[in-house]
Design a protein around this motif. Sequence first.
Motif, PDB file in Angstrom:
ATOM      1  N   UNK A  33       0.792  -1.233   0.000  1.00 45.82           N
ATOM      2  CA  UNK A  33       0.000   0.000   0.000  1.00 45.82           C
ATOM      3  C   UNK A  33       0.823   1.282   0.000  1.00 45.82           C
ATOM      4  N   UNK A  34       2.088   1.202   0.384  1.00 45.95           N
ATOM      5  CA  UNK A  34       2.938   2.393   0.340  1.00 45.95           C
ATOM      6  C   UNK A  34       3.367   2.733  -1.085  1.00 45.95           C
ATOM      7  N   UNK A  52      11.667   2.728  -2.433  1.00 44.08           N
ATOM      8  CA  UNK A  52      13.078   3.083  -2.357  1.00 44.08           C
ATOM      9  C   UNK A  52      13.949   1.964  -1.788  1.00 44.08           C
ATOM     10  N   UNK A  53      13.492   1.375  -0.703  1.00 42.73           N
ATOM     11  CA  UNK A  53      14.342   0.374  -0.056  1.00 42.73           C
ATOM     12  C   UNK A  53      13.558  -0.404   0.985  1.00 42.73           C
ATOM     13  N   UNK A  54      14.185  -1.394   1.552  1.00 43.09           N
ATOM     14  CA  UNK A  54      13.637  -2.129   2.676  1.00 43.09           C
ATOM     15  C   UNK A  54      12.296  -2.772   2.422  1.00 43.09           C
ATOM     16  N   UNK A  58      10.578  -4.691  -0.886  1.00 39.76           N
ATOM     17  CA  UNK A  58      10.238  -6.113  -0.801  1.00 39.76           C
ATOM     18  C   UNK A  58       8.753  -6.346  -1.072  1.00 39.76           C
ATOM     19  N   UNK A  59       7.901  -5.510  -0.501  1.00 43.47           N
ATOM     20  CA  UNK A  59       6.458  -5.647  -0.718  1.00 43.47           C
ATOM     21  C   UNK A  59       6.107  -5.391  -2.178  1.00 43.47           C
ATOM     22  N   UNK A  60       6.760  -4.437  -2.803  1.00 42.39           N
ATOM     23  CA  UNK A  60       6.501  -4.129  -4.216  1.00 42.39           C
ATOM     24  C   UNK A  60       6.945  -5.282  -5.106  1.00 42.39           C
ATOM     25  N   UNK A  61       8.078  -5.882  -4.787  1.00 41.52           N
ATOM     26  CA  UNK A  61       8.560  -7.037  -5.555  1.00 41.52           C
ATOM     27  C   UNK A  61       7.598  -8.215  -5.403  1.00 41.52           C
ATOM     28  N   UNK A  62       7.052  -8.392  -4.219  1.00 38.40           N
ATOM     29  CA  UNK A  62       6.068  -9.450  -3.996  1.00 38.40           C
ATOM     30  C   UNK A  62       4.812  -9.197  -4.821  1.00 38.40           C
ATOM     31  N   UNK A  63       4.356  -7.950  -4.837  1.00 31.39           N
ATOM     32  CA  UNK A  63       3.176  -7.599  -5.634  1.00 31.39           C
ATOM     33  C   UNK A  63       3.431  -7.852  -7.116  1.00 31.39           C
TER      34      UNK A  63
END
Length: 76
Positions: A33-34, A52-54, A58-63
């Motif tokens: 959601x960020x 940007x990081x962290x 990781x959440x964006x890559x999962x999505x």
Amino acid sequence: MANPAERNTYNSAGAWYVDSSCIACGLCTSLAPATFEMSADGSAAFVAHQPAQGADLEASASAMSDCPVQAIGNDG
């Protein structure tokens, strides 16, 4: 695989994007959601903020890997 030539117009500038094949399922907005938001008319998701990081990255890559129509791309 997302097509960079078909980025939707809502995306913020940067490497991450959602293309026109998005079916507005909402998976990316629930996983990251960020990074991702839905358009005002609910027709598509888009990258509102480039991760940007962290945890956001990781959440964006999962999505991106879980997107049912592979509409999320990263040209970075």
